[in-house]
Each structure stands twice: as structure tokens, then as C-alpha cells.
Design an enzyme around this catalytic site. Structure first.
Site, PDB file in Angstrom:
ATOM      1  N   ASP A 156     -11.567   4.970  15.481  1.00  0.00           N
ATOM      2  CA  ASP A 156     -12.494   5.946  14.896  1.00  0.00           C
ATOM      3  C   ASP A 156     -13.783   6.048  15.693  1.00  0.00           C
ATOM      4  O   ASP A 156     -14.359   7.127  15.841  1.00  0.00           O
ATOM      5  CB  ASP A 156     -12.774   5.634  13.425  1.00  0.00           C
ATOM      6  CG  ASP A 156     -13.155   4.182  13.176  1.00  0.00           C
ATOM      7  OD1 ASP A 156     -13.239   3.390  14.133  1.00  0.00           O
ATOM      8  OD2 ASP A 156     -13.373   3.840  11.990  1.00  0.00           O
ATOM      9  N   ASP A 181      -3.990   3.867   5.011  1.00  0.00           N
ATOM     10  CA  ASP A 181      -3.066   3.599   3.904  1.00  0.00           C
ATOM     11  C   ASP A 181      -3.751   2.952   2.698  1.00  0.00           C
ATOM     12  O   ASP A 181      -3.079   2.635   1.708  1.00  0.00           O
ATOM     13  CB  ASP A 181      -1.879   2.747   4.370  1.00  0.00           C
ATOM     14  CG  ASP A 181      -2.300   1.412   4.981  1.00  0.00           C
ATOM     15  OD1 ASP A 181      -3.499   1.076   4.935  1.00  0.00           O
ATOM     16  OD2 ASP A 181      -1.416   0.708   5.511  1.00  0.00           O
ATOM     17  N   ASP A 182      -5.067   2.758   2.773  1.00  0.00           N
ATOM     18  CA  ASP A 182      -5.807   2.330   1.582  1.00  0.00           C
ATOM     19  C   ASP A 182      -6.673   3.478   1.050  1.00  0.00           C
ATOM     20  O   ASP A 182      -7.671   3.246   0.366  1.00  0.00           O
ATOM     21  CB  ASP A 182      -6.659   1.094   1.856  1.00  0.00           C
ATOM     22  CG  ASP A 182      -7.666   1.287   2.979  1.00  0.00           C
ATOM     23  OD1 ASP A 182      -7.654   2.362   3.626  1.00  0.00           O
ATOM     24  OD2 ASP A 182      -8.475   0.366   3.228  1.00  0.00           O
ATOM     25  N   HIS A 225     -13.574   2.335   1.433  1.00  0.00           N
ATOM     26  CA  HIS A 225     -13.807   1.060   0.747  1.00  0.00           C
ATOM     27  C   HIS A 225     -15.111   0.399   1.187  1.00  0.00           C
ATOM     28  O   HIS A 225     -15.517  -0.606   0.594  1.00  0.00           O
ATOM     29  CB  HIS A 225     -12.639   0.110   1.020  1.00  0.00           C
ATOM     30  CG  HIS A 225     -12.574  -0.344   2.449  1.00  0.00           C
ATOM     31  ND1 HIS A 225     -11.918   0.378   3.424  1.00  0.00           N
ATOM     32  CD2 HIS A 225     -13.091  -1.437   3.071  1.00  0.00           C
ATOM     33  CE1 HIS A 225     -12.015  -0.264   4.575  1.00  0.00           C
ATOM     34  NE2 HIS A 225     -12.730  -1.358   4.403  1.00  0.00           N
ATOM     35  N   ARG A 270       0.810  -1.218   0.000  1.00  0.00           N
ATOM     36  CA  ARG A 270       0.000   0.000   0.000  1.00  0.00           C
ATOM     37  C   ARG A 270       0.848   1.275   0.000  1.00  0.00           C
ATOM     38  O   ARG A 270       0.533   2.240  -0.704  1.00  0.00           O
ATOM     39  CB  ARG A 270      -0.930   0.013   1.213  1.00  0.00           C
ATOM     40  CG  ARG A 270      -1.975  -1.078   1.209  1.00  0.00           C
ATOM     41  CD  ARG A 270      -2.864  -0.976   2.427  1.00  0.00           C
ATOM     42  NE  ARG A 270      -3.912  -1.988   2.414  1.00  0.00           N
ATOM     43  CZ  ARG A 270      -4.859  -2.098   3.344  1.00  0.00           C
ATOM     44  NH1 ARG A 270      -4.862  -1.257   4.363  1.00  0.00           N
ATOM     45  NH2 ARG A 270      -5.783  -3.049   3.261  1.00  0.00           N
TER      46      ARG A 270
END
Length: 339
Positions: A255, A163-164, A279, A90
Site C-alpha cells: 500500500d 480479508d479482514d 482495524h 476470515r
């Protein structure tokens, strides 16, 4: 709101956290969030439970004429949470694409030393010494490190991404220019269809009384941004490793814990940003002619099926995440982009 609510909200942050007792669904909820689920349910207790409500999620619509251009790129602190597992998959994609748009503003928070990446980022790799797992403790350890490091930088906005993510940095800046960094702003995108519900017990004199709380949170996979004005008010609750303590005692991921701190402890609502994406959404539904207006994108792979943005460009064998193609679509002047 009932008379019970003010009493609850007046408790100190530490007492509130100590009183948190997640009696239902936390494990099930966490599994859904991090495996792409968007709904959840729970069994109501048979006893009568007073409800402590907050205001619903707010969606801010601001006209272009209301924009105040009070910040520049130099005012942003952008953190990216990553790990040893993805340092050669990534991370190189980010370094080749959107990192190039804001080299001085982007910092990577990881769990390993990598001299090559330190050189490529001009020293912007922070080894948090958190564990390499995807556990609640590891996630919260890194988020706490990001927040503490932001406070040291004297920047006006703290924006966290994973990191995605691909981040359209110029668009991020233009979106943040709508908001006053001195005011209390918690910006992000929800990944669930209903507010999270949990229960806690009050300290004395009603130690046996259960209270139900509801709150929204911005999913880390889409990105969240916090104004400096609000970040400074979080100091007694989240600084110096306290953020990880909140996570541990509440048993929430990073989060979700951020949303708990904001909406329950500090009574600051999430402002939903339609330009943020993760995603957990079907990326193909983003129309090509709107990509320039979006801030963040995500990708995921389920067996052999990729959930990626639909954008023309490189062969999918070379660019399965579509981030290289997306970058060239948005910024075609880069040297590696097809001519």
C-alpha cells in the site's frame, strides 16, 4: 516549489526507483503501520537537504447534485487479498456475507489452491503463487497480480480490500458514482497522522545529492480504489510484475508503494474517503445510525480485546468479528439473519 523539483519529477519511473535509498525509519515505519501505530518520527540529517514537496492530501466534498451516475455494479473490479493462513477463518465470513452482494465482481487473490472455495466462488479464487508470508515481497506480489488481472477485465474501477474487511458494496458503488472513471482518481484512507518521509539520490549529474520526499498513501486495510483512467497511466511503471519491482527497490509494503507510485512518480494525490475504515481505527466509535453510510469496516484482536464495530445482533461467541451482525443490520433479508 524550488527549481530542483521539476528536474526530479521529469526523471523516468525506472530512474527514480533506482535512485530510491530509504535511509531512515522504513523498518520502524512498517512495524508501526502493521501493528496499529499512527505516528512516527525521524532524525534530520545534519547536512542541508533540498525538500521536494507535493500538494497536501485532498479531501473531495461533492454535493449530491454533482453526482454523475455513469457506472453500475458490473463496472467494478473488487479484489480481496488473502492467504492460506486465513482460508478457514476470515474467508468463510466474507463468502457468507458481502461476497453474496457482488459475486461476479469480487475476486480473491491467495497463495494456495482450494477446490472447495473455487466452487463456492464460481472460479473467482486466483492462486498468485506468491509466498504465504506477510513479507513485503509477498504483499507486493499479490498487489501486482491484482492490478494486472484488473487490466484484463476492462472494468472501470479497481478496488482493493483485505480479508479482514467488510465492504458495503451498494454504498461503495454510490460513492464511486461521484467520480469520473476516465479521470485520475486514487481514493483511500490514511492510517498515519503525517506524510511518510524518505530520501533518495538523483542520477547524474547530481548523483551525490540527497532529496527528501513526502507523500501520503491509502492504507490497504481500509481499501483503495483506482479509476481506470489512472490505472492505464500506471502501465509503464506497475504492469507485468513491475509493481513488485517498485516495492523491492523502494523497500515499501504494497500500500505504501502504491502511494509512492501515485504521489511521487505520477504526481496524483490521494483523495481521502471518510467512508473507508480499517482495524487501525477504533471501530466502536462508528455510530450505529451511520453504518449504512460507510463503505468498509475492519476488525482486529489484541490478546483478548476485540476492536470491532458496535452493532446489535448475534452472540459474540458466534460472531466475534461482528461482521455477521453487521451484514444482517445492513441487509436483514438474508436467510441466516434473525427474524
Amino acid at each position: 516549489m524550488s527549481a530542483l523539483a521539476p528536474a526530479c519529477y521529469s526523471m523516468t519511473g525506472r530512474k527514480l526507483i533506482k535512485g530510491v535509498a530509504v535511509l531512515l525509519f522504513v523498518g520502524y515505519f512498517s512495524l508501526l503501520v502493521y501493528q496499529g501505530g499512527i505516528t512516527f518520527s525521524y532524525q534530520e540529517p545534519r547536512v542541508q537537504v533540498p525538500v521536494l514537496l507535493i500538494e497536501p492530501v485532498t479531501i473531495t466534498n461533492i454535493n449530491e447534485s454533482d453526482i454523475t451516475r455513469n457506472i453500475t455494479l458490473e463496472d467494478l473490479f473488487i479484489s480481496v487479498k488473502t492467504t492460506q493462513l486465513y482460508q478457514y477463518t476470515r474467508l468463510p465470513i466474507i463468502l457468507k456475507t458481502w461476497f453474496q452482494l457482488a459475486k461476479e465482481q469480487i475476486w480473491f487473490f491467495t497463495d494456495i489452491d482450494n477446490p472447495q472455495h473455487q466452487s463456492l466462488t464460481n472460479g473467482h479464487m486466483i492462486n498468485t503463487n506468491c509466498t504465504t508470508s506477510h513479507s513485503v515481497n509477498s504483499l507486493c506480489c499479490k498487489m501486482g497480480a491484482e492490478y494486472d488481472f484488473f487490466l484484463e477485465q476492462k472494468k472501470k474501477w479497481f478496488c482493493h480490500f483485505d480479508d479482514d474487511n467488510y465492504v458495503n458494496v451498494p454504498r461503495l458503488l454510490s460513492v464511486l458514482q461521484r467520480f469520473n472513471y476516465k479521470e485520475d482518481w486514487y481514493l483511500g484512507r490514511t492510517s498515519v497522522s503525517k506524510p511518510l518521509k524518505a530520501y533518495f539520490r538523483r542520477d547524474k549529474p547530481n548523483a551525490n545529492q540527497l532529496y527528501r520526499i513526502k507523500f501520503w498513501f491509502g492504507t490497504g486495510g481500509a481499501g483503495i480504489c483506482i479509476s481506470r483512467g489512472l490505472a492505464l497511466k500506471m502501465l509503464p511503471i506497475a504492469s507485468g510484475g513491475r509493481f513488485a519491482s517498485v516495492c523491492k527497490e523502494a523497500s515499501f509494503p504494497d500500500d505504501v508503494s502504491m502511494g509512492f507510485i501515485m504521489e511521487i512518480m505520477m504526481r496524483r494525490n490521494l483523495t481521502v474517503m471518510k467512508e473507508f475504515h480499517s482495524h487501525l481505527e477504533p471501530m466502536k466509535l462508528l455510530a450505529t445510525d451511520t453504518l449504512k453510510d460507510q463503505v468498509s469496516f475492519g476488525y482486529s484482536k489484541n490478546q483478548n480485546e476485540w476492536n470491532v464495530v458496535n452493532v446489535p445482533g448475534f452472540d459474540t461467541r458466534y460472531d466475534p468479528t461482528r461482521f455477521l451482525s453487521l451484514h444482517c443490520f445492513l441487509f436483514p433479508h438474508f436467510s441466516f439473519c434473525p427474524r
